[in-house]
Design an enzyme around this catalytic site. Structure first.
Site, PDB file in Angstrom:
ATOM      1  N   TYR A 189      -7.634  12.529  -3.644  1.00  0.00           N
ATOM      2  CA  TYR A 189      -7.598  13.285  -2.391  1.00  0.00           C
ATOM      3  C   TYR A 189      -6.662  14.478  -2.547  1.00  0.00           C
ATOM      4  O   TYR A 189      -5.446  14.316  -2.700  1.00  0.00           O
ATOM      5  CB  TYR A 189      -7.114  12.363  -1.275  1.00  0.00           C
ATOM      6  CG  TYR A 189      -7.357  12.842   0.139  1.00  0.00           C
ATOM      7  CD1 TYR A 189      -7.954  14.054   0.424  1.00  0.00           C
ATOM      8  CD2 TYR A 189      -6.979  12.044   1.221  1.00  0.00           C
ATOM      9  CE1 TYR A 189      -8.176  14.483   1.720  1.00  0.00           C
ATOM     10  CE2 TYR A 189      -7.195  12.452   2.532  1.00  0.00           C
ATOM     11  CZ  TYR A 189      -7.786  13.670   2.775  1.00  0.00           C
ATOM     12  OH  TYR A 189      -7.994  14.079   4.064  1.00  0.00           O
ATOM     13  N   LYS A 210     -11.807  14.599  -3.319  1.00  0.00           N
ATOM     14  CA  LYS A 210     -11.965  14.847  -1.882  1.00  0.00           C
ATOM     15  C   LYS A 210     -11.014  15.969  -1.499  1.00  0.00           C
ATOM     16  O   LYS A 210      -9.808  15.884  -1.736  1.00  0.00           O
ATOM     17  CB  LYS A 210     -11.650  13.583  -1.075  1.00  0.00           C
ATOM     18  CG  LYS A 210     -11.807  13.769   0.432  1.00  0.00           C
ATOM     19  CD  LYS A 210     -11.394  12.517   1.181  1.00  0.00           C
ATOM     20  CE  LYS A 210     -11.540  12.738   2.689  1.00  0.00           C
ATOM     21  NZ  LYS A 210     -10.995  11.607   3.474  1.00  0.00           N
TER      22      LYS A 210
END
Length: 313
Positions: free
Chosen positions: A143, A168
């Site tokens: 992330y 992400k």
């Protein structure tokens, strides 16, 4: 944990990616029965995957024991119908511990969130995520946001790491994302997954789709799954009229309301779940509840969104 590879299952999403809130009872303890209901309803509503105990699920507020219990319940509620990805974060040692707890609870993969507090260099960040990936057999999605922002070269290193399957993006720098995608495509054979991880990702998904990023998180799915699913289907089907109506009449007003309070990316979503009839409790500190007026405005925004769906029939 299901046997099908996570990357293959995520690469063909049949619906939005569901990031459930974590339910708490009146005494503030985790309410596993309500959480099970929340996850089950999301899967039955058409979620393509469950991302349990991540940002919207208040990962930061959960003890390791609560985290493991919630992930286990999410896996049970999903019943193998969709994959379950669990959050992992903090410093490297704790992130590894959470990764192993998620594996023991039956998760299909991990969302590795930024390390706690420190602003690290690229070499340190790469080492951090490689140690998480080496700690279990679970595939890892990294992330990017806040204090974990990567150069294209670092993402190439992540993509070359066994067990890391995707990135992400919660930063929103489209120039950087284009360079990342280009670098990985040029230097690493095979598919690497990319996700739009901005808050209320639907608001920016048209721009991400232009980069080839088709996967995105949907916090709205927590409290208005029919709206989130209609948007997802319209986007995939090229129904620009429906996309624009939902953006203009629902998503933009929701995003503008979300901007009225710090932490509303979680607290307002939980309020929405409660408004829709499931008492998932309040957020834990240091987050705080939305004001009464903001909750009233949220109810009006949700009502407007469902009215738009009726008009489209």
């Amino acid at each position: 944990m299901t046997s099908a590879p996570l990357a293959a299952r995520l690469n063909l999403p049949s619906g939005p990616l569901f990031f459930p809130v974590t339910a708490y009872g009146p005494d503030g303890s985790v309410d596993l029965d309500t959480y099970r209901t929340h996850v089950r309803r999301g899967v039955e509503a058409g979620a393509a995957a469950v991302f349990a105990c991540c940002g919207t699920g208040e990962f930061h507020a959960l003890t390791p024991e609560e985290f493991e219990a919630c992930v286990r319940v999410a896996v049970e509620a999903a019943e193998g119908r969709v994959p379950v990805v669990a959050g992992a974060g903090y410093g490297t040692a704790l992130a590894v511990r959470y990764a192993r707890l998620a594996e023991a609870a039956g998760a299909d993969g991990l969302l590795a969130m930024p390390p706690y507090l420190v602003v690290a260099g690229q070499d340190g960040l790469l080492r951090h995520y490689r140690e998480i990936a080496a700690a279990t057999a679970l595939p890892v999605i990294v992330y990017q946001r806040d204090n974990a922002v990567f150069t294209p070269e670092t993402v190439v290193g992540l993509a070359r790491t066994d067990g890391i399957i995707g990135l992400k993006d919660g930063l929103g720098d489209l120039d950087l994302m284009q360079r990342v995608i280009s670098a990985v495509r040029s230097e690493v054979p095979g598919d690497f997954l990319y996700f739009n991880g901005l808050p209320t990702a639907e608001q920016t998904q048209l721009a991400y789709r232009a980069l080839g990023v088709t996967l995105y998180s949907s916090a709205v799915f927590c409290f208005a799954p029919e709206i989130a699913l209609a948007f997802h289907q319209a986007l995939r089907g090229g129904d620009d009229s429906t996309v624009e109506k939902l953006l203009d009449g629902f998503y933009r007003p929701f995003v503008e309301l979300r901007a009225q309070g710090r932490g509303y990316a979680v607290a307002l979503v939980k309020a929405g779940v409660r408004l829709r009839g499931l008492d998932v409790g309040e957020v834990r500190p240091p987050l705080h509840e939305p004001t009464g007026d903001h909750v009233k405005q949220l109810a009006e925004v949700i009502e407007r969104g469902y009215a738009l769906l009726e008009e489209a029939k």
